[in-house]
Design an enzyme around this catalytic site. Sequence first.
Site, mmCIF file in Angstrom:
data_model
loop_
_atom_site.group_PDB
_atom_site.id
_atom_site.type_symbol
_atom_site.label_atom_id
_atom_site.label_comp_id
_atom_site.label_asym_id
_atom_site.label_seq_id
_atom_site.Cartn_x
_atom_site.Cartn_y
_atom_site.Cartn_z
ATOM 1 N N ASP A 178 0.951 -0.967 0.254
ATOM 2 C CA ASP A 178 0.239 0.016 0.225
ATOM 3 C C ASP A 178 0.894 0.850 -0.114
ATOM 4 O OD1 ASP A 178 0.801 0.080 2.564
ATOM 5 O OD2 ASP A 178 -0.726 0.262 3.945
ATOM 6 N N ASP A 209 1.739 4.815 2.003
ATOM 7 C CA ASP A 209 0.632 5.545 3.765
ATOM 8 C C ASP A 209 1.317 6.603 3.940
ATOM 9 O OD1 ASP A 209 0.556 2.683 4.759
ATOM 10 O OD2 ASP A 209 2.197 2.391 3.774
ATOM 11 N N ASP A 228 -3.534 4.290 2.718
ATOM 12 C CA ASP A 228 -3.592 4.560 4.206
ATOM 13 C C ASP A 228 -3.140 6.437 4.813
ATOM 14 O OD1 ASP A 228 -4.752 2.150 4.875
ATOM 15 O OD2 ASP A 228 -2.829 2.212 6.739
HETATM 16 P P1 DGT Z 1 4.780 -2.942 2.856
HETATM 17 O O1 DGT Z 1 3.169 -1.624 2.709
HETATM 18 O O2 DGT Z 1 3.621 -3.806 3.320
HETATM 19 O O3 DGT Z 1 4.945 -2.230 1.779
HETATM 20 O O4 DGT Z 1 5.048 -2.173 3.989
HETATM 21 P P2 DGT Z 1 4.353 -1.018 5.079
HETATM 22 O O5 DGT Z 1 5.979 -1.507 5.738
HETATM 23 O O6 DGT Z 1 4.430 0.299 5.045
HETATM 24 O O7 DGT Z 1 3.852 -1.861 5.475
HETATM 25 P P3 DGT Z 1 2.167 -1.583 6.726
HETATM 26 O O8 DGT Z 1 1.622 -0.001 5.186
HETATM 27 O O9 DGT Z 1 1.354 -2.211 7.097
HETATM 28 O O10 DGT Z 1 2.350 -0.170 7.892
HETATM 29 C C1 DGT Z 1 3.548 1.057 7.643
HETATM 30 C C2 DGT Z 1 3.573 1.184 9.254
HETATM 31 O O11 DGT Z 1 2.967 1.661 10.190
HETATM 32 C C3 DGT Z 1 4.149 -0.259 9.617
HETATM 33 O O12 DGT Z 1 5.358 -0.516 10.465
HETATM 34 C C4 DGT Z 1 3.501 -0.171 11.036
HETATM 35 C C5 DGT Z 1 2.649 1.320 10.973
HETATM 36 N N1 DGT Z 1 1.245 1.062 11.450
HETATM 37 C C6 DGT Z 1 0.436 0.279 10.481
HETATM 38 N N2 DGT Z 1 -0.789 0.499 10.609
HETATM 39 C C7 DGT Z 1 -0.547 0.365 11.952
HETATM 40 C C8 DGT Z 1 -1.324 0.971 13.065
HETATM 41 O O13 DGT Z 1 -2.870 0.276 12.723
HETATM 42 N N3 DGT Z 1 -1.226 1.476 14.651
HETATM 43 C C9 DGT Z 1 -0.053 2.330 14.937
HETATM 44 N N4 DGT Z 1 0.316 2.844 15.409
HETATM 45 N N5 DGT Z 1 0.708 1.868 13.311
HETATM 46 C C10 DGT Z 1 0.182 1.223 12.603
HETATM 47 MG MG MG Z 2 2.743 0.440 3.377
#
Ligand code: DGT
Ligand code: MG
Length: 374
Positions: A204, A206, A300
């Site tokens: 996604d 963010d 997001d």
């Molecule tokens: P991706 O999107 O799969 O390539 O990898 P990321 O690291 O962008 O993972 P993602 O999009 O699920 O989440 C980004 C960061 O945001 C993750 O490291 C932790 C944080 N995060 C996600 N959802 C929540 C939440 O509901 N609450 C809090 N405090 N942090 C969150």
């Molecule tokens: Mg992400």
Amino acid sequence: EKPGLELTVVSVPSYACQRHTPLLHHNTILTDALSILAENAELSENEGRGVAFRRAAALLKSLPQEVRGAEQLRGLPCLGEHSLRVIKEVLEDGVSHEVETTTHSEQFKAMKALTGIFGVGAKTADRWFREGIHTPSNLQRSGHTLNRAQRAGVCYYDELNLPVTKPEAVAIGQIVERAVHAVLPGAEMTLIGGFRRGKQTGHDVDFLITHPDEGREEGLMPKVVSWLEAQGFLLYQKTTGNSYLESKEGPARPASNMDRFERCFSIFRLSTDNEGREIQTGREIQTGEGPRSWRAVRVDLVVSPYSQFAFALLGWTGSKLFERELRRWAIHEKAMTLSSHALYDRKRYLRASSEEEIFAHLGLEYIPPCDRNA
Ligand code: DGT
Ligand code: MG
């Protein structure tokens, strides 16, 4: 002992937030194996086991060299008995029997396919799996009533499981920025999550939004969403309000790890040609009705008050394990509580206007986003 096999590592600290973990590292074969087992544990709702495999993988990601023999791992932290066994097997045989069995198991494949539907978590997927539902098409034929998120998830299943590229993330950033500036001049938007850590693809995109005049950000999300909707950029959205109570002593102490910012889970409609105003992303989506010139992308959005911006930025940049390790370090080593809203030293609220200050409060060396890929 064979010469040249010792790692030139004297000691490796045990918390991932004490280490530099780049995106590209030397032990992908080992970390891929451990990640499968972590994923399987998480899908089976065995969080503790999942974390143990993630910690072991993160340790290997931070090593400056390729591990060639198990003897090189002596004295390293984070490697539990089970992880060590898997590592040894992969080093000796090239594959791990347990990993092979897992990737070929009907349950693992089904759980991955079902939780790959936006709006479906491990609990729901497991219930469906027990009913004999293994794929999204099984689900569609089952006649189950799906909620709005899940219906969108099934509808855009293939596209949402196609990695989002960096150019696509940039194109979406330009749209979000236009929306934010249109509804609140002076508001600031930052790319967070994996793309901020330097990843070239993501599941996604963010974004964190704030405004330098505290209070101006209140009620911002519904306005941004209305603007995006009016322009036809949203295929789906669900906005949750800010439920954070603030007092004179600073933001309320976190009751749980869930944060309470104004947040929008959405699915964007991104043009992939030059007809729209978005930049060219050079991709054609194949559908049952033939190719089309736009694709669905998970986005997001999070809004934070300016005074909490540094905490939100640190909390939303990830990786998930890096975040977990920061909170564990804070509690166990410093008797502090860290969330995406604030840092508390027992009752005392510690102010910070940058990530560097938060690391300093925690007594940690500053780790830049590109080295938080634990
Ligand atoms: P991706 O999107 O799969 O390539 O990898 P990321 O690291 O962008 O993972 P993602 O999009 O699920 O989440 C980004 C960061 O945001 C993750 O490291 C932790 C944080 N995060 C996600 N959802 C929540 C939440 O509901 N609450 C809090 N405090 N942090 C969150
Ligand atoms: Mg992400």
